[in-house]
Design a protein around this motif. Structure first.
Motif, PDB file in Angstrom:
ATOM      1  N   TRP A  98       0.860  -1.165  -0.105  1.00 43.28           N
ATOM      2  CA  TRP A  98       0.004  -0.129   0.081  1.00 43.28           C
ATOM      3  C   TRP A  98       1.047   1.132   0.091  1.00 43.28           C
ATOM      4  CZ3 TRP A  98      -0.941  -4.202   3.218  1.00 43.28           C
ATOM      5  CH2 TRP A  98      -0.169  -4.365   4.501  1.00 43.28           C
ATOM      6  N   GLN A  99       2.140   1.225   0.144  1.00 48.60           N
ATOM      7  CA  GLN A  99       3.296   2.284   0.081  1.00 48.60           C
ATOM      8  C   GLN A  99       3.202   2.743  -1.590  1.00 48.60           C
ATOM      9  OE1 GLN A  99       5.010   3.150   2.916  1.00 48.60           O
ATOM     10  NE2 GLN A  99       5.517   5.172   1.945  1.00 48.60           N
ATOM     11  N   ILE A 100       3.300   4.159  -1.446  1.00 50.15           N
ATOM     12  CA  ILE A 100       3.159   4.604  -2.770  1.00 50.15           C
ATOM     13  C   ILE A 100       3.875   5.937  -2.699  1.00 50.15           C
ATOM     14  CG2 ILE A 100       0.990   4.102  -3.642  1.00 50.15           C
ATOM     15  CD1 ILE A 100       0.081   6.712  -3.336  1.00 50.15           C
ATOM     16  N   SER A 101       4.682   6.507  -3.610  1.00 53.66           N
ATOM     17  CA  SER A 101       5.404   7.666  -3.764  1.00 53.66           C
ATOM     18  C   SER A 101       4.651   8.836  -4.435  1.00 53.66           C
ATOM     19  CB  SER A 101       6.955   7.454  -4.176  1.00 53.66           C
ATOM     20  OG  SER A 101       7.819   8.403  -4.154  1.00 53.66           O
ATOM     21  N   LEU A 102       4.590   9.916  -3.595  1.00 52.32           N
ATOM     22  CA  LEU A 102       4.044  11.030  -4.366  1.00 52.32           C
ATOM     23  C   LEU A 102       5.088  12.162  -4.727  1.00 52.32           C
ATOM     24  CD1 LEU A 102       1.536  12.883  -5.114  1.00 52.32           C
ATOM     25  CD2 LEU A 102       1.827  13.863  -2.841  1.00 52.32           C
ATOM     26  N   ARG A 103       5.134  12.441  -6.047  1.00 53.72           N
ATOM     27  CA  ARG A 103       6.293  13.244  -6.656  1.00 53.72           C
ATOM     28  C   ARG A 103       5.698  14.307  -7.353  1.00 53.72           C
ATOM     29  NH1 ARG A 103      10.904   8.819  -7.885  1.00 53.72           N
ATOM     30  NH2 ARG A 103      10.541   7.367  -6.150  1.00 53.72           N
ATOM     31  N   THR A 104       6.596  15.608  -7.055  1.00 54.57           N
ATOM     32  CA  THR A 104       6.323  16.688  -8.028  1.00 54.57           C
ATOM     33  C   THR A 104       6.736  16.393  -9.493  1.00 54.57           C
ATOM     34  OG1 THR A 104       8.581  17.877  -7.664  1.00 54.57           O
ATOM     35  CG2 THR A 104       6.592  18.182  -5.913  1.00 54.57           C
ATOM     36  N   ARG A 105       6.332  17.352 -10.410  1.00 56.04           N
ATOM     37  CA  ARG A 105       6.843  17.042 -11.660  1.00 56.04           C
ATOM     38  C   ARG A 105       8.329  17.435 -11.741  1.00 56.04           C
ATOM     39  NH1 ARG A 105       3.095  14.559 -14.774  1.00 56.04           N
ATOM     40  NH2 ARG A 105       0.992  15.146 -14.175  1.00 56.04           N
ATOM     41  N   CYS A 140       2.376  -1.585  16.150  1.00 58.56           N
ATOM     42  CA  CYS A 140       2.063  -1.138  14.879  1.00 58.56           C
ATOM     43  C   CYS A 140       3.264  -0.871  14.117  1.00 58.56           C
ATOM     44  CB  CYS A 140       1.174   0.103  15.043  1.00 58.56           C
ATOM     45  SG  CYS A 140      -0.430  -0.109  15.660  1.00 58.56           S
ATOM     46  N   TYR A 141       2.988  -0.454  12.754  1.00 60.78           N
ATOM     47  CA  TYR A 141       4.212  -0.597  12.000  1.00 60.78           C
ATOM     48  C   TYR A 141       4.106   0.671  11.139  1.00 60.78           C
ATOM     49  CZ  TYR A 141       4.871  -5.160  13.681  1.00 60.78           C
ATOM     50  OH  TYR A 141       4.722  -6.287  14.545  1.00 60.78           O
ATOM     51  N   VAL A 142       5.370   1.403  10.886  1.00 60.73           N
ATOM     52  CA  VAL A 142       5.377   2.601  10.034  1.00 60.73           C
ATOM     53  C   VAL A 142       6.497   2.257   8.649  1.00 60.73           C
ATOM     54  CG1 VAL A 142       4.678   4.460  11.402  1.00 60.73           C
ATOM     55  CG2 VAL A 142       6.816   3.764  11.151  1.00 60.73           C
ATOM     56  N   THR A 143       6.327   2.807   7.572  1.00 61.79           N
ATOM     57  CA  THR A 143       7.014   2.489   6.631  1.00 61.79           C
ATOM     58  C   THR A 143       7.388   3.677   5.727  1.00 61.79           C
ATOM     59  OG1 THR A 143       5.230   1.954   5.158  1.00 61.79           O
ATOM     60  CG2 THR A 143       6.653  -0.095   6.142  1.00 61.79           C
ATOM     61  N   GLY A 144       8.489   3.714   5.319  1.00 59.42           N
ATOM     62  CA  GLY A 144       8.838   5.169   4.461  1.00 59.42           C
ATOM     63  C   GLY A 144      10.271   5.090   4.018  1.00 59.42           C
ATOM     64  N   TRP A 145      10.598   6.311   2.818  1.00 55.75           N
ATOM     65  CA  TRP A 145      11.798   6.297   2.441  1.00 55.75           C
ATOM     66  C   TRP A 145      12.309   7.605   3.006  1.00 55.75           C
ATOM     67  CZ3 TRP A 145       7.723   4.938  -1.150  1.00 55.75           C
ATOM     68  CH2 TRP A 145       8.064   3.587  -1.875  1.00 55.75           C
ATOM     69  N   GLY A 146      11.876   8.084   4.086  1.00 57.67           N
ATOM     70  CA  GLY A 146      12.395   9.250   4.628  1.00 57.67           C
ATOM     71  C   GLY A 146      13.779   9.242   5.204  1.00 57.67           C
ATOM     72  N   GLU A 147      14.173  10.445   6.014  1.00 59.36           N
ATOM     73  CA  GLU A 147      15.333  10.812   6.430  1.00 59.36           C
ATOM     74  C   GLU A 147      15.963   9.706   7.301  1.00 59.36           C
ATOM     75  OE1 GLU A 147      18.888  11.869   7.338  1.00 59.36           O
ATOM     76  OE2 GLU A 147      17.848  13.056   6.082  1.00 59.36           O
ATOM     77  N   THR A 148      16.919   9.001   7.183  1.00 56.62           N
ATOM     78  CA  THR A 148      17.855   8.037   8.230  1.00 56.62           C
ATOM     79  C   THR A 148      18.775   8.676   8.986  1.00 56.62           C
ATOM     80  OG1 THR A 148      19.021   7.264   6.473  1.00 56.62           O
ATOM     81  CG2 THR A 148      16.896   6.274   6.513  1.00 56.62           C
ATOM     82  N   GLN A 149      19.050   9.916   8.730  1.00 58.08           N
ATOM     83  CA  GLN A 149      20.131  10.595   9.539  1.00 58.08           C
ATOM     84  C   GLN A 149      21.438   9.710   9.400  1.00 58.08           C
ATOM     85  OE1 GLN A 149      18.523  11.677  13.439  1.00 58.08           O
ATOM     86  NE2 GLN A 149      17.203  12.909  12.711  1.00 58.08           N
ATOM     87  N   SER A 200       6.231  11.967   5.858  1.00 64.18           N
ATOM     88  CA  SER A 200       4.961  12.569   5.896  1.00 64.18           C
ATOM     89  C   SER A 200       3.897  11.724   5.301  1.00 64.18           C
ATOM     90  CB  SER A 200       4.975  14.327   6.069  1.00 64.18           C
ATOM     91  OG  SER A 200       5.604  14.637   7.110  1.00 64.18           O
ATOM     92  N   GLY A 201       2.673  11.686   5.539  1.00 64.27           N
ATOM     93  CA  GLY A 201       1.676  11.065   4.863  1.00 64.27           C
ATOM     94  C   GLY A 201       1.926   9.565   4.774  1.00 64.27           C
ATOM     95  N   GLY A 202       2.716   8.978   5.393  1.00 60.81           N
ATOM     96  CA  GLY A 202       2.947   7.380   5.573  1.00 60.81           C
ATOM     97  C   GLY A 202       1.947   6.942   6.298  1.00 60.81           C
ATOM     98  N   PRO A 203       2.130   5.421   6.130  1.00 62.08           N
ATOM     99  CA  PRO A 203       1.240   4.668   6.842  1.00 62.08           C
ATOM    100  C   PRO A 203       1.569   4.357   8.141  1.00 62.08           C
ATOM    101  CG  PRO A 203       2.246   3.228   5.353  1.00 62.08           C
ATOM    102  CD  PRO A 203       2.552   4.782   5.226  1.00 62.08           C
ATOM    103  N   LEU A 204       0.579   4.101   9.162  1.00 59.45           N
ATOM    104  CA  LEU A 204       0.693   3.615  10.600  1.00 59.45           C
ATOM    105  C   LEU A 204      -0.180   2.510  10.596  1.00 59.45           C
ATOM    106  CD1 LEU A 204       2.049   3.419  13.445  1.00 59.45           C
ATOM    107  CD2 LEU A 204       0.071   4.505  14.362  1.00 59.45           C
ATOM    108  N   VAL A 205       0.139   1.183  10.222  1.00 62.76           N
ATOM    109  CA  VAL A 205      -0.858   0.107  10.303  1.00 62.76           C
ATOM    110  C   VAL A 205      -0.587  -0.794  11.347  1.00 62.76           C
ATOM    111  CG1 VAL A 205      -0.851  -0.169   7.724  1.00 62.76           C
ATOM    112  CG2 VAL A 205       0.939  -1.315   8.620  1.00 62.76           C
ATOM    113  N   CYS A 206      -1.597  -1.372  11.910  1.00 63.75           N
ATOM    114  CA  CYS A 206      -1.797  -2.312  13.208  1.00 63.75           C
ATOM    115  C   CYS A 206      -2.047  -3.472  12.712  1.00 63.75           C
ATOM    116  CB  CYS A 206      -2.386  -1.878  14.194  1.00 63.75           C
ATOM    117  SG  CYS A 206      -2.045  -0.104  14.783  1.00 63.75           S
ATOM    118  N   PHE A 207      -1.693  -4.849  13.182  1.00 64.22           N
ATOM    119  CA  PHE A 207      -1.633  -6.059  12.727  1.00 64.22           C
ATOM    120  C   PHE A 207      -2.672  -6.637  13.717  1.00 64.22           C
ATOM    121  CE2 PHE A 207      -0.572 -10.476  12.294  1.00 64.22           C
ATOM    122  CZ  PHE A 207      -0.857 -10.569  10.770  1.00 64.22           C
ATOM    123  N   SER A 208      -3.822  -7.082  13.008  1.00 66.93           N
ATOM    124  CA  SER A 208      -4.621  -7.981  13.837  1.00 66.93           C
ATOM    125  C   SER A 208      -5.598  -8.998  13.133  1.00 66.93           C
ATOM    126  CB  SER A 208      -5.946  -6.821  14.504  1.00 66.93           C
ATOM    127  OG  SER A 208      -7.094  -7.745  15.032  1.00 66.93           O
TER     128      SER A 208
END
Length: 792
Positions: free
Chosen positions: A576-583, A679-688, A740-748
């Motif tokens: 369900w993860q997608i990437s929103l990009r500007t032109r 719960c779990y979050v996913t992303g391509w964001g900053e990893t410092q 930002s805008g990424g998912p927080l999904v919980c398993f059940s």
């Protein structure tokens, strides 16, 4: 009325007979003093216990498949409780209570010492005192052994004759129901007003205050009615109030005057959460000196010896008074409020730590699962597993210290004793243990055709599924047990006499010798076997195939690493993860919710011009070189209600659903995720700078109740009702910039449900500053309304 409807009389009688018992599935008491009966129902078994004449019947075991009834003189307060499949233990409630109501004439506990600590004399004994109250003179008073009783209605409560020649009798140290030990974690009284006199809100209500302490999901917390409880490590019991102006408040409950229950301390080092650690480590994991618990400088706090009298808060030693993950302390460094302490326990070359990063392995098991080291912590019926180091709600002997090579970490499913499959004790007091929802590696079936449309779950019988809404609906052809033994025909009488037959249960599909589930066993279909030495066993039935929301074809690692700190995801395990990009290829990495044509994201990252963006789906890397990539333009951007941080995106054309692109499920309207849910979050964001840049990363951490998150030291009342917190209080694990805008999904129930979307936080992975997410359940009506409007 009852003459016209005799079945109603039977139902009322059955409820009445069992009302005095507490039921625990999967439990067994091993004792010599017992009687065995053949009965037709559990109600008949209860009657056998109520009329038992050979001994005082405190409990009985009932095996429905065999219709066996075993009455016993012991209960869980007298003898250890063991695991046993398909057995239900029924314990008489009046023999479990160790407190009194009123003057205690009905007290039936096992206290056997007086207030001054003198051992009680047996009631039938004549030394050192010749009693005038005996089992013969008071046959209904249950004057058994040397247990404290109140056979004559003494206003001082239960008493006994003593073993001291100089003191004939004395009252016992049995406490009133309405007092608490320690900080009231085990308080089960019925006070339902706060210190200022406000009436408590029912725990199963979300009005006037939303909260994550849900009785059905946290049964081990005994959140009954609107009674004061302490489910989260506060200094004493509290409740949400019925006043909209006051979210919660402490209750006035006195501490018991008798000594609290004793604990066996861990002195050398700690295991699990370290709640029993009483050693002398006084330095944090970064080397800082611990502050004395009774001091308020440099850190002001409420974790004092007075507020937490049973937690061993001596000097400045590391402790865990409030249900944290491991022992910790406030530090003498004014810039660092608190930190965890580090300690390891070694035995037989095994090393335990509280939460190491779990290796990315396939979440299936080989053989009997003794070597299983996956991350599943949910049973086959969807119950949360109890921590192996915890004795609540089930006391047991399967601990990391006793089974050092079994990897009994956290509350993860394991098989320490060589059972047929991984299992765990559950957090439900009424179910002692269950097998876990894990497939055998050799029998896993993961085949998801590309571009297959999503079909909603159906309630009709499934051809080969143990995951149908009702587990008794299986009607497939399997006719061998999990160990390969041929099933006995349901109508046959040999080698076993069946309880369930086509005649007795005509609607259960008991055809030939096919595996079925006529009693809705939580572990799935079973059958009587053709092996004379084993009456019955479960069958190995694979789950039905098919694409459903929140059920990816590639099972995620579900690692307990971090995005900041790094755990790279398995490709396409979070479809369900997608990437929103500007032109201009500025990335905003968000996720899919409604894949047909719309997605949910956070609104603060958006302009209102759809033509400025494009959406990439089915990718694992930022470079987006995967053949599975789908590209869509935006037709519409719908901002959320005023004052909220959520938006909907309408794609220019529907996404193609396949094993690389799949939606997460919407939550139930207004559902509040229970505190502590992983719960779990996913992303391509900053990893410092921690590695894994350019590939999708994941982390798991618990939901934090808004009551805790809004404490002054945390986010200080910044979190609103339409938002939720998640993260580790100590920091180190978080979503970050670019997520930002990424998912927080919980398993059940084998499904990932979208409960939050990344919104804001105070920095990344900072201690006591968990991430804040839009609470999707608060927007379900709005989402459905907008989708319907935009699709018309």
């Amino acid at each position: 009325l009852l003459m016209c409807f005799p079945d109603m009389l039977f139902i009322l009688f059955a409820v009445y007979v069992l009302d005095g018992y507490t039921k625990t599935d999967g439990a067994w008491i091993l004792t010599l003093l017992k009687s065995q009966y053949a009965v037709k129902s559990v109600q008949d078994c209860a009657e056998k216990c109520n009329t038992e004449r050979l001994f005082t019947c405190r409990s009985f075991m009932y095996i429905e498949k065999d219709q066996d009834c075993i009455t016993v003189a012991a209960n869980s307060k007298i003898e250890p409780v063991l695991r046993r499949m398909s057995t239900a233990l029924y314990e008489r409630k009046d023999y479990l209570l160790e407190c009194v109501i009123g003057i205690g004439t009905d007290y039936r506990g096992t206290k056997s010492k007086t207030k001054s600590g003198i051992l009680c004399q047996r009631w039938e004994g004549t030394y050192p005192h010749k009693p005038n109250i005996t089992p013969k003179t008071h046959p209904k008073a249950d004057l058994e052994s040397n247990y404290c009783r109140n056979p004559d209605g003494d206003k001082g409560g239960p008493w006994c004759y003593t073993m001291d020649e100089g003191k004939r009798w004395e009252h016992c140290d049995v406490q009133d129901l309405e007092c608490m030990y320690c900080s009231g974690e085990s308080y089960r009284g019925k006070v339902s007003t706060t210190e200022s006199g406000l009436t408590c809100q029912r725990w199963d209500s979300q009005k006037p205050h939303n909260h994550g302490y849900i009785p059905s999901v946290l049964p081990e917390k005994y959140l009954e009615e609107n009674y004061c409880r302490n489910p989260d490590g506060e200094p004493k019991p509290w409740c949400f109030t019925e006043s909209p102006a006051k979210r919660w408040e402490f209750c006035s409950i006195p501490r018991c005057t008798t000594p609290p229950p004793t604990v066996v301390p861990q002195l050398d080092c700690f295991t699990g959460d370290g709640s029993l650690y009483r050693g002398t480590v006084a330095v944090t994991e970064s080397g800082k000196t611990c502050q004395t618990w009774s001091s308020q400088s440099p850190q002001k706090h409420s974790r004092t010896p007075d507020n937490y009298p049973c937690k061993g808060l001596d000097e400045n030693f590391c402790r865990n008074p409030d249900n944290e993950r491991r022992p910790w302390c406030y530090t003498t460094d004014p810039q660092t409020r608190w930190e965890y302490c580090t300690c390891y326990f070694s035995k037989s070359n095994a090393v335990f730590s509280d939460d190491p990063v779990i290796a990315p392995i396939e979440d299936c098991y080989e053989g009997n699962g003794s070597s299983y080291r996956g991350v599943t912590s949910e049973t086959i019926s969807g119950k949360k597993c109890q921590f192996w180091t915890s004795m609540q709600p089930h006391s047991h002997r399967k601990t990391p210290m006793d089974f050092p090579n079994a990897d009994l970490r956290r509350n993860l499913c394991r098989n320490p004793d060589g059972d047929r499959a991984p299992w765990c004790y559950t957090t439900d007091p009424s179910v002692r243990w269950e097998y876990c929802r894990i497939e055998r590696c050799a029998t896993r079936v993961i085949s998801v055709p590309a571009l297959k449309p999503i079909t909603p779950p159906t309630a009709v019988p499934q051809p080969i599924s143990t995951d149908a809404p009702v587990k008794g609906l299986y009607r497939g052809p399997t006719s061998t047990t999990i160990t390969g033994v041929t099933c006995q025909a349901w109508s046959a009488k040999t080698p076993h006499t069946p309880t369930f037959t086509p005649a007795s249960h005509p609607d259960k599909g008991l055809d030939l010798n096919k595996c079925r589930n006529p009693d809705n066993d939580g572990n799935g279909p079973w059958c009587y076997t053709t092996d004379p030495s084993k009456k019955w066993d479960y069958c190995q039935i694979p789950d039905c195939d098919g694409q459903k929301c929140g059920q990816p074809a590639v099972k995620p690692r579900r690692c307990f690493g971090r995005i900041v700190g790094g755990c790279v995801s398995k490709p396409h395990s979070w479809p369900w993860q997608i990437s929103l990009r500007t032109r201009y290829d500025i990335f905003y990495h968000i996720f899919i919710k409604i894949l047909s044509s719309m997605s949910v994201i956070e609104s603060h990252i958006l302009s209102t011009r759809p033509s400025a963006y494009r959406v990439l789906l089915g990718i694992h890397t930022e470079a987006a070189v995967e053949p599975s990539k789908q590209v869509r333009d935006l037709e519409k951007i719908v901002l959320g209600p005023r004052g909220t941080d959520i938006a909907l995106l309408k794609l220019d054309r529907p996404a193609l659903i396949n094993d690389k692109v799949l939606p997460a499920c919407l939550p139930e309207k207004d559902y509040i995720v229970p505190s502590g849910t992983e719960c779990y979050v996913t992303g391509w964001g900053e990893t410092q700078g921690t590695g894994g840049e350019g590939t999708l990363k994941e982390t798991g951490f618990p939901v934090i109740e808004n009551k805790v998150c809004n404490r002054p030291a945390y986010l200080n009342n910044r979190v609103k009702d339409h938002e939720m917190c998640a993260g580790n209080i100590e920091g180190g694990t978080d979503s970050c910039q670019g997520d930002s805008g990424g998912p927080l999904v919980c398993f059940s129930q084998s499904t990932f449900v979208l409960q939050g979307v990344t919104s804001w936080g105070l920095g990344c992975a900072n201690a006591m500053k968990p991430g804040v997410y839009a609470r999707v359940s608060k927007f379900v009506d709005w989402i459905e309304k907008e989708i319907k409007a935009r699709n018309n």
